[in-house]
Design a protein around this motif. Structure first.
Motif, PDB file in Angstrom:
ATOM      1  N   ALA A 318      41.672  26.404  41.299  1.00  0.00           N
ATOM      2  CA  ALA A 318      42.397  27.418  42.057  1.00  0.00           C
ATOM      3  C   ALA A 318      43.860  27.466  41.651  1.00  0.00           C
ATOM      4  O   ALA A 318      44.464  28.544  41.559  1.00  0.00           O
ATOM      5  N   THR A 365      32.252  29.939  40.093  1.00  0.00           N
ATOM      6  CA  THR A 365      33.359  29.459  40.916  1.00  0.00           C
ATOM      7  C   THR A 365      34.693  30.049  40.470  1.00  0.00           C
ATOM      8  O   THR A 365      35.496  30.488  41.290  1.00  0.00           O
ATOM      9  N   ALA A 368      34.999  33.641  41.449  1.00  0.00           N
ATOM     10  CA  ALA A 368      35.159  33.769  42.898  1.00  0.00           C
ATOM     11  C   ALA A 368      36.581  33.426  43.326  1.00  0.00           C
ATOM     12  O   ALA A 368      37.158  34.085  44.202  1.00  0.00           O
ATOM     13  N   LEU A 369      37.150  32.386  42.713  1.00  0.00           N
ATOM     14  CA  LEU A 369      38.538  32.033  43.024  1.00  0.00           C
ATOM     15  C   LEU A 369      39.486  33.160  42.631  1.00  0.00           C
ATOM     16  O   LEU A 369      40.456  33.458  43.342  1.00  0.00           O
ATOM     17  N   LEU A 372      39.358  35.840  45.193  1.00  0.00           N
ATOM     18  CA  LEU A 372      40.033  35.443  46.428  1.00  0.00           C
ATOM     19  C   LEU A 372      41.548  35.472  46.283  1.00  0.00           C
ATOM     20  O   LEU A 372      42.265  35.879  47.212  1.00  0.00           O
ATOM     21  N   LEU A 373      42.039  35.040  45.132  1.00  0.00           N
ATOM     22  CA  LEU A 373      43.488  34.881  44.961  1.00  0.00           C
ATOM     23  C   LEU A 373      44.178  36.150  44.494  1.00  0.00           C
ATOM     24  O   LEU A 373      45.378  36.324  44.757  1.00  0.00           O
ATOM     25  N   CYS A 376      45.781  38.140  47.245  1.00  0.00           N
ATOM     26  CA  CYS A 376      46.925  37.404  47.778  1.00  0.00           C
ATOM     27  C   CYS A 376      48.125  37.509  46.840  1.00  0.00           C
ATOM     28  O   CYS A 376      49.262  37.705  47.283  1.00  0.00           O
TER      29      CYS A 376
END
Length: 398
Positions: A318, A365, A368-369, A372-373, A376
């Motif tokens: 991440a 993974t 997906a990170l 998500l980020l 943001c």
């Protein structure tokens, strides 16, 4: 009659974020590893444990655990009545409530004395915050430029990576066994040194460039000291000298990068983040087992096998993805950001190739990170502040 002015909204919001984070941490630290049983122990076992000095190490843990909560509580509310109400609710829910919940945990001991030490820690934190309120506000006043809140998120991810499972201990036997590999050292691992140095470099640059601290160097030193202390005091795995040395070198490197300026720092963070991301994909860093399988479900081992030990590798990924997105946005919405997106797609393809060629487990993974980020990073992107013009004044001539 003079009244004390309310704290600025920006400072109160930051304090309430800290209050929420400390509430979560107290719940997590008090109930970990969440091995609940159906039948609780009798209530008399909780009421009977009233000796304040029966276990000094446990008493200090419960005292220190609530000091940051008291500091955040004091800084979150301007009115005395609100602070007292928050303190009462905090002690009732986080003190007594969690102790009662520990009756269902065979690995925990519910104790009335712990509630007393919780109250003492919360009171000490509130008194401490009241004494140093002006100094804290001055330090948090920030720099004159823009604030980059996404960098604060990256710092939190780095702390999670280095400090999992966040539960320090004062047990001398555990600490001695934990620190033994750092003294009686096994073979030096260069990969471990570079891994922790790269992560700390990103975090150090983030602290310096976030723009929230008036004296960012002091904040960087304090954060580094806290993380090093947690590395020693949290007996998870084995303490390695490569880890400690990598953190120090990385923070120094982050300080140097931040001093180069926003765009130059981003230009150097970009290849660093790419190297970190490739390291997680081209090596079995996440502990993938052999089997040659690929799943579209991210965090598959974490979800399916409850392997909390994979949280640090996921946090490392991440941090790499977040640094890649930050540098792409900082360098502009043109080629740099496009290259970052292509890199993320390429990393997903490398996962498939690793499964086909090396027979390690693979999943989505990393993608997906990124999903998500990315929102943001875009939402928290700082915008230059417009200078307010006073009425009646003409704009300054060039």
């Amino acid at each position: 009659m003079s009244t004390r002015p309310a704290p600025p909204a920006r400072h109160a919001a930051a304090a309430r974020v800290l209050l929420a984070a400390m509430t979560w941490f107290i719940v997590y630290g008090s109930l970990f590893p969440f091995d609940f049983e159906d039948a609780p122990r009798p209530l008399s076992s909780f009421l009977g444990e009233a000796d304040l000095f029966a276990n000094r190490a446990d008493a200090i843990d419960n005292l220190v655990l609530f000091v940051p909560f008291g500091i955040a509580l004091q800084a979150s509310f301007a009115r005395v009545r609100a602070r007292l109400l928050g303190a009462g609710l905090g002690l009732l829910v986080l003190g007594v409530g969690i102790q009662l919940a520990q009756l269902y945990l065979p690995s925990r001991t519910a104790s009335l004395s712990d509630v007393a030490w919780n109250a003492a820690g919360m009171a000490a934190g509130m008194l401490l915050a009241a004494r140093i309120r002006a100094q804290l506000a001055n330090q948090m006043a920030g720099q004159a430029g823009e604030h980059d809140n996404f960098l604060l998120l990256l710092v939190v991810v780095w702390v999670c990576y280095e400090s999992f499972p966040f539960l320090p201990t004062l047990d001398v036997g555990l600490l001695r066994a934990h620190a033994r590999p750092a003294v009686f050292a096994p073979p030096f691992e260069l990969a471990r040194l570079l891994q922790h140095a790269a992560a700390a470099c990103v975090a150090g640059c983030a602290v310096m460039r976030a723009g929230w601290l008036r004296r960012p160097v002091r904040g960087l030193v304090l954060l580094g000291a806290l993380v090093l202390l947690l590395e020693v005091a949290v007996p998870y795995g084995a303490l390695r000298r490569e880890t400690l040395l990598g953190i120090v070198l990385g923070l120094v490197g982050g300080w140097f990068l931040a001093g180069l300026g926003g765009r130059r720092a981003a230009a150097l963070v970009l290849p660093l983040a790419l190297a970190m991301l490739l390291y997680t994909v081209l090596t079995p860093y996440r502990g993938q087992w052999r089997g040659g399988e690929f799943t579209l479900i991210p965090f598959s081992r974490f979800l399916w096998h409850s392997a909390l030990g994979v949280l640090p590798p996921t946090a490392f990924e991440a941090l790499a993805v977040g640094a890649l997105l930050w540098s792409g946005l900082r360098l502009g919405r043109g080629p740099a950001l496009g290259w970052c997106l292509l890199v993320l797609i390429g990393v997903g393809m490398l996962e498939v190739l690793r499964v086909a060629l090396v027979a390690y487990q693979g999943d989505t993974t990393v993608l997906a990170l990124a999903l998500l980020l990315a929102p943001c990073a875009a939402a928290m992107r700082p915008h230059p502040r417009r200078e307010r013009r006073r009425p009646g004044l003409a704009p300054a001539s060039p």
